[in-house]
Scaffold this motif. Structure first.
Motif, short mmCIF file in Angstrom:
data_model
loop_
_atom_site.label_atom_id
_atom_site.label_comp_id
_atom_site.label_asym_id
_atom_site.label_seq_id
_atom_site.Cartn_x
_atom_site.Cartn_y
_atom_site.Cartn_z
N CYS A 1 42.63 13.39 8.48
CA CYS A 1 41.69 12.83 8.31
C CYS A 1 41.71 12.28 6.80
CB CYS A 1 40.58 13.50 8.47
SG CYS A 1 38.97 12.85 7.95
N CYS B 1 38.54 13.48 4.34
CA CYS B 1 38.68 14.91 3.89
C CYS B 1 40.12 15.54 4.08
CB CYS B 1 37.68 15.85 4.79
SG CYS B 1 38.27 16.22 6.46
N SER B 2 41.01 14.93 4.27
CA SER B 2 42.59 15.34 4.23
C SER B 2 42.77 16.52 5.18
CB SER B 2 42.98 15.72 3.04
OG SER B 2 43.04 14.49 1.94
N HIS B 3 41.95 16.82 6.06
CA HIS B 3 41.93 18.14 7.18
C HIS B 3 42.83 17.49 8.14
CE1 HIS B 3 40.93 21.73 8.95
NE2 HIS B 3 40.71 20.89 10.23
N THR B 4 43.71 18.46 8.53
CA THR B 4 44.75 18.29 9.81
C THR B 4 44.12 18.89 11.00
OG1 THR B 4 46.71 17.94 8.24
CG2 THR B 4 47.05 18.22 10.59
N SER B 5 44.03 18.45 11.99
CA SER B 5 43.82 19.11 13.17
C SER B 5 44.14 18.57 14.59
CB SER B 5 42.07 19.02 13.28
OG SER B 5 41.64 17.62 13.45
N CYS C 1 37.64 13.71 13.38
CA CYS C 1 37.91 15.00 12.53
C CYS C 1 37.19 16.02 13.03
CB CYS C 1 37.81 14.64 10.97
SG CYS C 1 38.04 16.07 10.10
N GLN D 1 36.61 18.66 10.99
CA GLN D 1 36.18 19.23 9.85
C GLN D 1 34.96 18.49 9.39
OE1 GLN D 1 37.27 21.89 8.61
NE2 GLN D 1 36.17 21.93 6.45
N CYS D 2 34.99 17.08 9.47
CA CYS D 2 33.90 16.29 8.59
C CYS D 2 33.49 15.46 9.77
CB CYS D 2 34.48 15.59 7.61
SG CYS D 2 35.64 14.18 7.83
#
Length: 273
Positions: free
Chosen positions: A236, A239-243, A254, A256-257
């Motif tokens: 993402c 938010c820099s989240h990896t999924s 994403c 996460q967000c």
């Protein structure tokens, strides 16, 4: 936010009689400046820069450092003299607004010019309407106090769209939610082209809730064929989240967000190990 540069007014009222009679397309003033860098006389530094940066030989191109100006020429009596507010010979006021640090003259005080010591230059808009952000390195309008993300020296950079240096640009600038700065007109051009990402960090800088709700609806209504029903890894940008999510040709949300401002970081091939 603006600096000292602002368009010359198209008309003036009776109270301005005697002003706006001399100068150039950039300012009205009753003097010209001698540029110490090339020992030539121009009405203002912008006139100098336009002439010198268009020279055919790149080695001759240069900008004028405003603080280096030492001599001015009165437009009323043509007397060359040291920088001052009034002519040493005819005593004419060479500019209703005068800054001895920037060597800046302007008759139109309706711009509410003021000198910012921290910026080191004059700006317009009224001192009471601006504050200086030490981390960003520039003046911003008061509504942005405690209401913007600071990026160190963000104003001392180039506009990510037109690549003009922002700190002393004559155009209005704005701070994007990510903290990076950009010309206001360039930002509006981004909006008109549906470019919602910051050109520098790729974070979302506009309200995309309605667009993403519509995108989710389209994805839900458009199932992928079985041969494309596999997972892909995404990162993402917000938010820099990896999924890992199910692949879809229209986009990936994403986990996460819930942002659709994502990018694939794996191929997601069926035969991928």
């Amino acid at each position: 936010m603006e600096q000292e540069d602002s368009p010359v007014p198209q008309s003036a009222g009776r109270e301005d009689f005697g002003k706006f009679q001399h100068g150039c397309e950039h300012y009205r003033r009753r003097c010209r400046i001698r540029a110490p860098c090339c020992d030539r006389i121009f009405t203002c530094r912008h006139c100098h820069n336009e002439a010198m940066t268009s020279l055919s030989n790149p080695k001759d191109r240069h900008d004028l450092v405003r603080q280096d100006v030492r001599q001015v020429v009165c437009l009323i009596c043509n007397t060359e003299q040291e920088v001052s507010k009034s002519c040493s010979k005819c005593n004419v006021n060479m500019g209703e607004y005068f800054c001895g640090i920037c060597k800046f003259y302007d008759d139109d005080t309706r711009k509410k010019q003021f000198h910012c010591d921290a910026c080191g230059i004059c700006r317009v808009g009224g001192r009471e309407n601006f504050f200086h952000c030490e981390k960003c390195g520039s003046c911003y309008s008061t509504p942005l106090r405690d209401n913007h993300m600071c990026v160190e020296n963000s104003m001392k950079s180039f506009c990510p769209i037109c690549y003009e240096f922002l700190f002393d640009s004559i155009k209005d600038t704005t701070v994007m939610p990510c903290g990076h700065t950009i010309h206001l007109e360039c930002f509006r051009e981004m909006e008109s082209q549906n470019q919602y990402r910051c050109p520098i960090c790729s974070k979302t800088v506009m309200d995309m809730s309605a667009s993403w709700a519509l995108l989710k609806m389209e994805i839900d209504c458009t199932p992928m064929p079985e041969e494309y029903s596999h997972e892909v890894s995404i990162l993402c940008n917000d938010c820099s989240h990896t999924s890992k999510v199910r692949f879809h040709i229209l986009g990936h949300k994403c986990s996460q967000c819930n942002s659709f401002n994502t990018r694939r970081i794996s191929t997601g091939d069926v035969n991928e190990n």
